[in-house]
Design a protein around this motif. Structure first.
Motif, short mmCIF file in Angstrom:
data_model
loop_
_atom_site.label_atom_id
_atom_site.label_comp_id
_atom_site.label_asym_id
_atom_site.label_seq_id
_atom_site.Cartn_x
_atom_site.Cartn_y
_atom_site.Cartn_z
N PRO A 1 -13.60 -0.14 4.09
CA PRO A 1 -14.56 -1.20 3.81
C PRO A 1 -14.19 -1.77 2.31
N SER A 2 -13.76 -1.05 1.63
CA SER A 2 -13.51 -1.66 0.21
C SER A 2 -12.17 -2.39 0.11
N GLY A 3 -11.47 -2.60 1.07
CA GLY A 3 -10.07 -3.11 1.45
C GLY A 3 -8.87 -2.18 1.20
N PHE A 4 -9.07 -1.01 0.81
CA PHE A 4 -8.08 -0.15 0.74
C PHE A 4 -7.28 0.28 1.99
N THR A 5 -5.95 0.40 1.92
CA THR A 5 -5.27 0.91 3.02
C THR A 5 -4.42 1.71 2.61
N LEU A 6 -4.45 2.90 3.74
CA LEU A 6 -3.57 4.27 3.22
C LEU A 6 -2.90 4.46 4.39
N MET A 7 -1.71 4.74 4.40
CA MET A 7 -0.79 4.95 5.56
C MET A 7 0.08 6.26 5.50
N ALA A 8 0.04 7.11 6.57
CA ALA A 8 0.58 8.38 6.51
C ALA A 8 1.20 8.76 7.69
N ALA A 9 2.07 9.68 7.56
CA ALA A 9 2.81 10.27 8.86
C ALA A 9 3.29 11.78 8.46
N ASP A 10 3.60 12.39 9.47
CA ASP A 10 4.25 13.76 9.34
C ASP A 10 5.83 13.67 9.41
N THR A 11 6.33 14.52 8.56
CA THR A 11 7.84 14.64 8.76
C THR A 11 8.25 15.22 10.03
N PRO A 12 9.15 14.86 10.71
CA PRO A 12 9.45 15.29 12.10
C PRO A 12 10.57 16.35 11.74
N GLN A 13 10.69 17.27 12.75
CA GLN A 13 11.87 18.54 12.64
C GLN A 13 13.28 17.78 12.29
N GLY A 14 13.95 18.47 11.74
CA GLY A 14 15.08 18.19 11.23
C GLY A 14 15.16 17.38 10.06
N MET A 15 14.28 16.88 9.61
CA MET A 15 14.25 16.14 8.48
C MET A 15 13.50 16.73 7.33
N SER A 16 13.85 16.52 6.26
CA SER A 16 13.42 17.19 4.82
C SER A 16 12.25 16.68 4.52
N TYR A 17 11.58 17.58 4.04
CA TYR A 17 10.09 17.19 3.33
C TYR A 17 10.22 17.60 2.03
N PRO B 1 8.08 17.41 -1.53
CA PRO B 1 6.89 17.16 -2.26
C PRO B 1 7.29 16.41 -3.41
N GLY B 2 6.67 15.35 -3.92
CA GLY B 2 6.98 14.72 -5.03
C GLY B 2 8.10 13.49 -4.57
N GLU B 3 8.58 13.55 -3.66
CA GLU B 3 9.41 12.33 -2.92
C GLU B 3 9.00 12.01 -1.57
N ASN B 4 7.62 12.35 -1.35
CA ASN B 4 7.13 12.26 -0.09
C ASN B 4 6.12 10.96 -0.16
N ILE B 5 6.27 9.82 -0.92
CA ILE B 5 5.40 8.66 -1.04
C ILE B 5 6.27 7.66 -1.01
N ASN C 1 0.68 -1.19 0.04
CA ASN C 1 0.12 -0.13 -0.01
C ASN C 1 0.89 1.05 0.12
N PRO C 2 0.46 2.42 -0.42
CA PRO C 2 0.97 3.88 -0.43
C PRO C 2 1.18 4.07 0.96
N TYR C 3 2.12 4.73 1.31
CA TYR C 3 2.59 5.45 2.54
C TYR C 3 2.88 6.90 2.18
N ILE C 4 2.31 7.92 2.65
CA ILE C 4 2.48 9.27 2.26
C ILE C 4 2.96 10.06 3.62
N GLN C 5 4.05 10.71 3.11
CA GLN C 5 4.79 11.67 4.15
C GLN C 5 3.89 13.01 4.03
N PHE C 6 3.73 13.81 4.93
CA PHE C 6 3.09 15.33 4.96
C PHE C 6 3.82 15.93 5.95
#
Length: 136
Positions: A58-74, A76-80, A6-11
């Motif tokens: 309910p459709s069986g999709f799983t989506l995971m996500a997290a926030d970027t902690p301080q000191g780590m680069s965020y 966009p485009g490389e956040n999945i 499944n996808p894992y998205i960083q915010f």
């Protein structure tokens, strides 16, 4: 449980808001853990940020996500990342080894504070992979 992909998205601080939005769109059950709950933040502003969130629909999709902690680069485009998880340790360790071939291990596959075995690798094509072996 069979292995799951499944996808894992960083915010950048909006993971909870995004997951609640996706829950409104897809339905399902949302579970979250903050950096503060695990004492794993990189600074005081991280305590309320999501270390991990997971939406099971309910459709069986799983989506995971997290926030970027301080000191780590965020970046966009490389956040999945692609997440592989399950309880078949032999299969998942094999995937980790194969994905590492010609790539770069960014987090060694080892026991983590939440009790599972976890690791991250960027494969030789630049794709980020997260592997989690439950209850190992």
């Amino acid at each position: 449980m069979a292995s799951r992909l499944n996808p894992y998205i960083q915010f950048d601080g909006s993971a909870r808001e995004a997951l609640e939005f996706y829950k409104d769109v897809f339905g399902g059950e949302l579970t979250t853990s903050t950096f503060g709950e695990f004492g794993a933040g990189h600074g005081p502003d991280d305590d309320s940020k999501l270390m991990h969130g997971q939406l099971e629909t309910p459709s069986g999709f799983t989506l995971m996500a997290a926030d970027t902690p301080q000191g780590m680069s965020y970046n966009p485009g490389e956040n999945i990342s692609v997440s592989l998880s399950g309880d078949d340790g032999d299969d998942l360790r094999g995937y980790f080894t194969q994905l590492s071939d010609g790539g770069k291990v960014t987090v060694p596959l080892e026991k983590q504070m939440w009790g599972d075995e976890f690791g991250q690798v960027t494969d030789r094509f630049g794709i980020n992979w997260m592997l989690n072996i439950t209850g190992s």
